[in-house]
Enzyme design. Structure first.
Site, PDB file in Angstrom:
ATOM      1  N   THR A  83       0.791  -1.191   0.057  1.00  0.00           N
ATOM      2  CA  THR A  83       0.008  -0.068  -0.035  1.00  0.00           C
ATOM      3  C   THR A  83       0.959   1.326  -0.001  1.00  0.00           C
ATOM      4  O   THR A  83       0.580   2.323  -0.841  1.00  0.00           O
ATOM      5  CB  THR A  83      -0.931  -0.033   1.177  1.00  0.00           C
ATOM      6  OG1 THR A  83      -1.487  -1.276   1.305  1.00  0.00           O
ATOM      7  CG2 THR A  83      -2.086   1.194   1.357  1.00  0.00           C
ATOM      8  N   LYS A  92       6.101   3.128  18.564  1.00  0.00           N
ATOM      9  CA  LYS A  92       6.110   4.388  17.858  1.00  0.00           C
ATOM     10  C   LYS A  92       6.466   5.253  19.374  1.00  0.00           C
ATOM     11  O   LYS A  92       7.105   6.381  19.162  1.00  0.00           O
ATOM     12  CB  LYS A  92       4.578   4.730  17.637  1.00  0.00           C
ATOM     13  CG  LYS A  92       4.434   3.949  16.307  1.00  0.00           C
ATOM     14  CD  LYS A  92       2.986   4.280  15.847  1.00  0.00           C
ATOM     15  CE  LYS A  92       2.382   3.259  14.721  1.00  0.00           C
ATOM     16  NZ  LYS A  92       1.044   3.026  14.474  1.00  0.00           N
ATOM     17  N   GLY A 121      -2.654   3.951   6.053  1.00  0.00           N
ATOM     18  CA  GLY A 121      -3.127   4.238   4.657  1.00  0.00           C
ATOM     19  C   GLY A 121      -2.124   4.787   3.736  1.00  0.00           C
ATOM     20  O   GLY A 121      -1.268   5.185   3.853  1.00  0.00           O
TER      21      GLY A 121
HETATM   22  N1  HSE Z   1      -1.699  -0.877  12.398  1.00  0.00           N
HETATM   23  C1  HSE Z   1      -1.425   0.351  12.424  1.00  0.00           C
HETATM   24  C2  HSE Z   1      -2.693   0.953  13.109  1.00  0.00           C
HETATM   25  C3  HSE Z   1      -0.858   1.033  11.254  1.00  0.00           C
HETATM   26  O1  HSE Z   1      -3.628   0.300  13.065  1.00  0.00           O
HETATM   27  O2  HSE Z   1      -2.437   2.236  13.433  1.00  0.00           O
HETATM   28  C4  HSE Z   1       0.082   1.740  11.153  1.00  0.00           C
HETATM   29  O3  HSE Z   1       1.285   1.059  12.356  1.00  0.00           O
END
Ligand code: HSE
Length: 435
Positions: free
Chosen positions: A21, A214, A311
């Site tokens: 993506t 993160k 996304g």
């Molecule tokens: N799986 C993650 C989320 C996507 O739902 O935010 C980005 O790390």
């Protein structure tokens, strides 16, 4: 930190490893906005080579102009690649090998890989910086929100006092959907699965690991410390019930998978766990798969950033922000200061005191509530609010909101509750965060 002049008229040549993506999103931006990118940087930004697992797959974009490599390591080493764009994911194996190969071959690196940097960011950035290369990772944290840029650049004159965030859209979708539809966790989890929201290993999402990666990256930049993912106190959303979501809402709160990091006299606190936040706060108002990061600095006060955390478009936007910086010659150290100067922070052993939400089912007999209250008193926990609701035949559901207390005192009380013999089921405790 190094500052070098780019060769302003020469194209910046990207090699993209990973055409999922995000990779496809980057290809689209580079193809569709060539003029804008060149106008903004003063030089063409082009893709020269790509690599992915399957060459034949139709990805809806024209890749015929680019050289194809089956092996991302070979891509990383190509002479016609200036920036290795790593969009494969995974913290071991090909992503790590190819990133190391790119640095060794003198390439700059742009990555969306939070796991790779949370586990190996220190070693990779030290190697890159020693060789004069940069590693940039805006897309790894909170998707399209330019939070790394905000911390490393816009807020560089502040002492950062606290970083908070809802940084996993899937968890926020599950929690807000449970509330709006009145559905249990398992049903909404399955719904998220059907919608393709979950990572291949869903524990990365619902276990808080993705969001924990993160948070660890943001904490490093905010506090000038080495990334220490192992020190993040992690708890996922699997135990959150619709009952707690409803009761919390009745008392003016929302339940969020919230990351909080702050430097305290006891060491660096890094927590990613379900918390109650006031429903009228920006974090409390955050619906669906959206992310929010709250940054607090001594000079600036509080900054709230909100946007899509995943996304094609949002994540490719973040990748391109890093690419554009490199094209412009902006060379900022991976974690905002030279990596060898980052300190190894002492992890705080216990979290800053906070109020807690406590829900329990008591046997409905004389003195039951008094016993629970006595345990709280003995543990030094003061009750702020309390209520007994929707009486069942044999048991009485009871809710408490405590005044600020330490986790140690709370754990002591939880053991004490158990010993009273009046609990009909294990109590639920959730921290209430002041946001
Ligand atoms: N799986 C993650 C989320 C996507 O739902 O935010 C980005 O790390």
């Amino acid at each position: 930190m190094t500052q070098t002049e780019p060769h302003m008229s020469e194209p910046l040549r990207l090699g993209i490893a990973g055409l999922g993506t995000v990779g496809v999103g980057v290809v689209k931006i580079v193809r569709q906005k060539a003029n804008v990118l060149a106008a903004r940087t003063g030089r063409p930004v082009v893709i020269t080579a790509v690599s992915a697992r399957s060459r034949d797959k139709d990805r809806g974009v024209n890749l015929s102009d680019y050289a194809w490599e089956d092996d991302p390591v070979a891509l990383a080493k190509r002479d016609d690649v200036d920036v290795f764009v790593e969009l494969m994911g995974g913290h071991e194996g090909p992503a790590k090998e190819a990133t190391e190969a790119a640095i060794a071959a003198g390439k700059d690196v742009v990555t969306a890989n939070k796991a790779l940097l949370a586990h190996h960011g220190q070693a990779l950035s030290e190697t890159a910086e020693a060789a004069g290369q940069v590693i940039r990772f805006e897309a790894a944290v909170a998707g399209g929100i330019p939070v790394i840029k905000a911390l490393t650049e816009g807020l560089a004159g502040n002492d950062i006092t606290r970083v908070m965030g809802v940084m996993n859209g899937t968890c926020n979708y599950i929690l807000t959907r449970m509330q709006s539809a009145g559905l249990p966790y398992d049903e909404v989890f399955e719904e998220a699965n059907q919608l393709g929201y979950l990572e291949a290993d869903p524990t990365l999402d619902v276990g808080g690991i993705d969001a924990g990666h993160k948070l660890a990256l943001l904490a490093s930049i905010a506090f000038g410390t080495r990334v220490d993912f192992d020190a993040v106190e992690l708890e996922g959303i699997q135990r959150i019930t619709i009952e707690d979501i409803h009761q919390a809402a009745d008392m003016g709160y929302r339940i969020k998978l919230l990351g909080v990091s702050q430097m305290t006299g006891r060491g660096l606190e890094q927590r990613m766990s379900p918390c109650l936040v006031p429903d009228d706060s920006p974090l409390g108002q955050l619906e669906g798969g959206t992310n929010m990061v709250v940054l607090e600095g001594d000079a600036v006060g509080q900054i709230v950033l909100r946007g899509a955390g995943a996304g094609e478009g949002p994540t490719a936007s973040a990748v391109m922000g890093d690419v554009m910086d490199i094209a412009r010659g902006l060379r900022i150290a991976t974690f905002g200061q030279p990596s060898h100067t980052l300190e190894q922070a002492k992890p705080a052993k216990s979290a800053t005191a906070a109020p807690y939400y406590l829900r329990m089912e008591l046997l409905d007999k004389p003195g039951a509530l008094a016993k629970i209250a006595a345990v709280m008193g003995e543990a030094g926990i003061s009750i702020d609010r309390m209520r007994q609701y929707s009486h069942a035949d044999e048991t009485a559901p009871v809710l408490f909101v405590t005044h600020k207390t330490t986790r140690d005192a709370l754990d002591h009380a939880l053991k004490g509750f158990d010993a009273t013999g009046v609990l009909a089921s294990p109590p639920v405790s959730i921290r209430i965060e002041a946001v």
